[in-house]
Write an enzyme that holds these catalytic residues in place. Structure first.
Site, PDB file in Angstrom:
ATOM      1  N   HIS A   3      69.119  45.430  53.085  1.00 51.96           N
ATOM      2  CA  HIS A   3      68.611  44.081  52.853  1.00 51.96           C
ATOM      3  C   HIS A   3      67.929  44.023  51.497  1.00 51.96           C
ATOM      4  O   HIS A   3      67.427  45.029  50.981  1.00 51.96           O
ATOM      5  CB  HIS A   3      67.642  43.647  53.960  1.00 51.96           C
ATOM      6  CG  HIS A   3      66.299  44.300  53.895  1.00 51.96           C
ATOM      7  ND1 HIS A   3      65.252  43.808  53.160  1.00 51.96           N
ATOM      8  CD2 HIS A   3      65.820  45.437  54.479  1.00 51.96           C
ATOM      9  CE1 HIS A   3      64.197  44.582  53.285  1.00 51.96           C
ATOM     10  NE2 HIS A   3      64.509  45.593  54.079  1.00 51.96           N
ATOM     11  N   CYS A   4      67.944  42.822  50.895  1.00 55.64           N
ATOM     12  CA  CYS A   4      67.191  42.576  49.662  1.00 55.64           C
ATOM     13  C   CYS A   4      66.012  41.674  50.020  1.00 55.64           C
ATOM     14  O   CYS A   4      65.525  41.717  51.154  1.00 55.64           O
ATOM     15  CB  CYS A   4      68.092  41.955  48.593  1.00 55.64           C
ATOM     16  SG  CYS A   4      68.822  40.373  49.076  1.00 55.64           S
ATOM     17  N   ILE A   5      65.549  40.851  49.110  1.00 49.97           N
ATOM     18  CA  ILE A   5      64.368  40.032  49.373  1.00 49.97           C
ATOM     19  C   ILE A   5      64.634  38.990  50.454  1.00 49.97           C
ATOM     20  O   ILE A   5      63.775  38.702  51.279  1.00 49.97           O
ATOM     21  CB  ILE A   5      63.896  39.343  48.072  1.00 49.97           C
ATOM     22  CG1 ILE A   5      63.462  40.395  47.055  1.00 49.97           C
ATOM     23  CG2 ILE A   5      62.736  38.391  48.354  1.00 49.97           C
ATOM     24  CD1 ILE A   5      63.085  39.818  45.709  1.00 49.97           C
ATOM     25  N   ARG A  60      68.205  38.506  51.970  1.00 51.33           N
ATOM     26  CA  ARG A  60      69.496  38.577  52.656  1.00 51.33           C
ATOM     27  C   ARG A  60      69.746  39.935  53.303  1.00 51.33           C
ATOM     28  O   ARG A  60      69.363  40.969  52.769  1.00 51.33           O
ATOM     29  CB  ARG A  60      70.644  38.328  51.663  1.00 51.33           C
ATOM     30  CG  ARG A  60      70.438  37.202  50.697  1.00 51.33           C
ATOM     31  CD  ARG A  60      71.594  37.112  49.714  1.00 51.33           C
ATOM     32  NE  ARG A  60      71.237  36.336  48.529  1.00 51.33           N
ATOM     33  CZ  ARG A  60      72.027  36.158  47.483  1.00 51.33           C
ATOM     34  NH1 ARG A  60      73.224  36.693  47.465  1.00 51.33           N
ATOM     35  NH2 ARG A  60      71.624  35.447  46.451  1.00 51.33           N
TER      36      ARG A  60
END
Length: 479
Positions: A27-29, A31
């Site tokens: 995961h990113c910030i 998504r």
């Protein structure tokens, strides 16, 4: 408002084809990033109906589920617990989908992988620099005076904040060296050493280099004299991106080549020394000078294009930036901004990015007022707030793109506001929060015109969305 993250994660896993269809997850910030065995097994309609899911799409072999800041971490942890998947990084997931990416996507991926880990340090530095600019700018709060002139007791605070703000930019090559070495498969500590080498105090900084190159005050360029035949300029690369990025790639290749050939018993003695000596020499003698001139040529060319057709260039950038966020190409502009700041003393790109984010938030805020369903209102209000503080994915995927017309309204507002600030030569001294707080990082004299651009980025998307309200409500009724 509490959420059942276990249940949400289970529904997402089921909608993307079950746990056996997921190869890797990260995961990113905002998504979830999933590498799927077969994307045709995804049930998009079911996925969209899941609580917290604001959108989903596939890009470059990576399936992305937009959830939002904070909540995405909890959903991810629940997903790992339920599926038994190993924790992975975004780079790992992208690498598993790399065979599906073209060359441009792979290049963008490199920039994303290198700059995303160090982005918090850059943003913090930009915000602190913005605070200092406000304190030291004459006429900003008091006619003919700065706050420092009026209140000399603030000078110590100003100096301390200035040191904190400058740290990330002065030692930027060390940050990039660490992150790039991790991305290219080299030793991260050697990446830091190589970055620090390029900003060593014995090397001239940009200011002193300019004086020496111009021969001002009798100054001349100092050199390392090697064997009487090789002359290497004693020049540093504070705040520059390209020299350390290329040098770290070279360093990683040298290190990997040596590790494959040097016996384990003497690797610790030989590999680091040989790697740093060779890559350091190449960085100072060849890579640094070439990359500096390449970076100057690129930034000068970009400035020249915008000078030739400022309105056209600004409107195109303003209209296209949000679509580039969808593809991930926006990560490339971090390097462009930093190069412009290092070579030109400011960037005209980042203010337009901030206004694009504000425009997306404004369209989502208008949807909060247009929508009648409580779920749609909740999605629009939280997404607008997120976009106003620089995170636009929830607004774009959860609201604006879903109904298309608000997205087009946001693009129009972004294009027009970009043209306004470009015509007035608005620049930012640093990268900060790309939303409503962005004015802090703008050159103080340019803040009034940036606020005008901000007003355009708010009013145009909201006005267009209200004007199209009847068509949007028809879409909402049919959804």
């Amino acid at each position: 408002m509490s959420h059942d993250f276990q249940r949400i994660a289970a529904r997402i896993v089921e909608a993307v084809g079950g746990k056996n269809n997921i190869q890797q997850a990260a995961h990113c910030i905002t998504r979830l990033r999933l590498s799927l065995r077969d994307e045709r097994r995804v049930d998009g309609e079911t996925l969209r109906q899941i609580e917290l899911v604001k959108g989903h799409f596939s890009n470059g072999g990576v399936y992305q589920v937009v959830i939002g800041s904070g909540d995405v971490e909890r959903v991810y942890e629940s997903m790992l617990a339920q599926t038994g998947l190993q924790r992975a990084t975004v780079a790992d997931v992208k690498a598993s989908g790399g065979s599906k990416q073209n060359k441009l996507q792979q290049l963008v991926k490199v920039f994303s992988d290198v700059f995303m880990p160090i982005l918090p340090a850059i943003i913090v530095a930009g915000l602190l620099m913005g605070v200092n600019n406000l304190l030291g700018s004459p006429g900003m709060f008091i006619a003919g005076k700065s706050l420092l002139d009026a209140y000399p007791g603030l000078s110590g605070v100003w100096s301390l904040i200035n040191m904190m703000a400058n740290t990330s930019f002065v030692f930027l090559p060390a940050l990039v060296g660490w992150s790039a070495a991790k991305r290219f498969g080299g030793s991260e500590i050697l990446g830091i050493v190589l970055g620090l080498l390029l900003v060593h105090p014995d090397l001239l900084n940009a200011w002193n280099y300019g004086k020496a190159a111009a021969g001002l005050d009798g100054a001349s360029l100092p050199y390392f004299e090697l064997f009487g035949v090789l002359h290497i300029e004693k020049v540093g690369y504070q705040g520059q991106i390209l020299p350390i990025l290329i040098a770290t790639w070279v360093m990683s290749q040298i290190e990997q080549w040596l590790r494959a050939r040097v016996h384990n018993s003497v690797q610790l003695l030989i590999v680091p020394i040989v790697t740093i000596v060779i890559s350091g020499l190449l960085a100072l003698a060849v890579i640094g000078p070439l990359a500096r001139h390449l970076g100057m040529a690129l930034t000068t060319g970009l400035v020249h294009i915008f000078n030739l057709a400022p309105v056209l260039g600004a409107m195109l950038f303003g209209a296209l930036y949000a679509p580039m966020v969808i593809t991930g190409m926006h990560h490339m502009f971090i390097a462009v901004d930093l190069q412009l700041i290092a070579s030109q003393g400011g960037t005209f790109i980042w203010p337009m990015i901030a206004l694009s984010n504000i425009a997306q938030g404004s369209a989502a805020l208008a949807m909060f007022l247009v929508a009648r369903d409580n779920n749609d209102k909740s999605m629009a209000s939280t997404s607008a707030l997120s976009a106003y503080f620089g995170i636009t994915e929830p607004a774009m995927f959860g609201v604006n793109l879903r109904f298309k017309l608000p997205f087009y309204a946001a693009l129009t507002g972004s294009a027009l506001s970009a043209a306004v600030i470009t015509l007035n030569h608005v620049r930012a001294l640093a990268i900060g929060v790309g939303g409503l707080p962005a004015f802090i990082s703008i050159v103080p004299q340019h803040i009034p015109m940036f606020l005008v651009g901000m007003l355009v980025a708010i009013m145009v998307p909201m006005g267009m969305t209200f004007a199209l309200a009847s068509r949007i409500r028809a879409q909402l009724a049919a959804a």
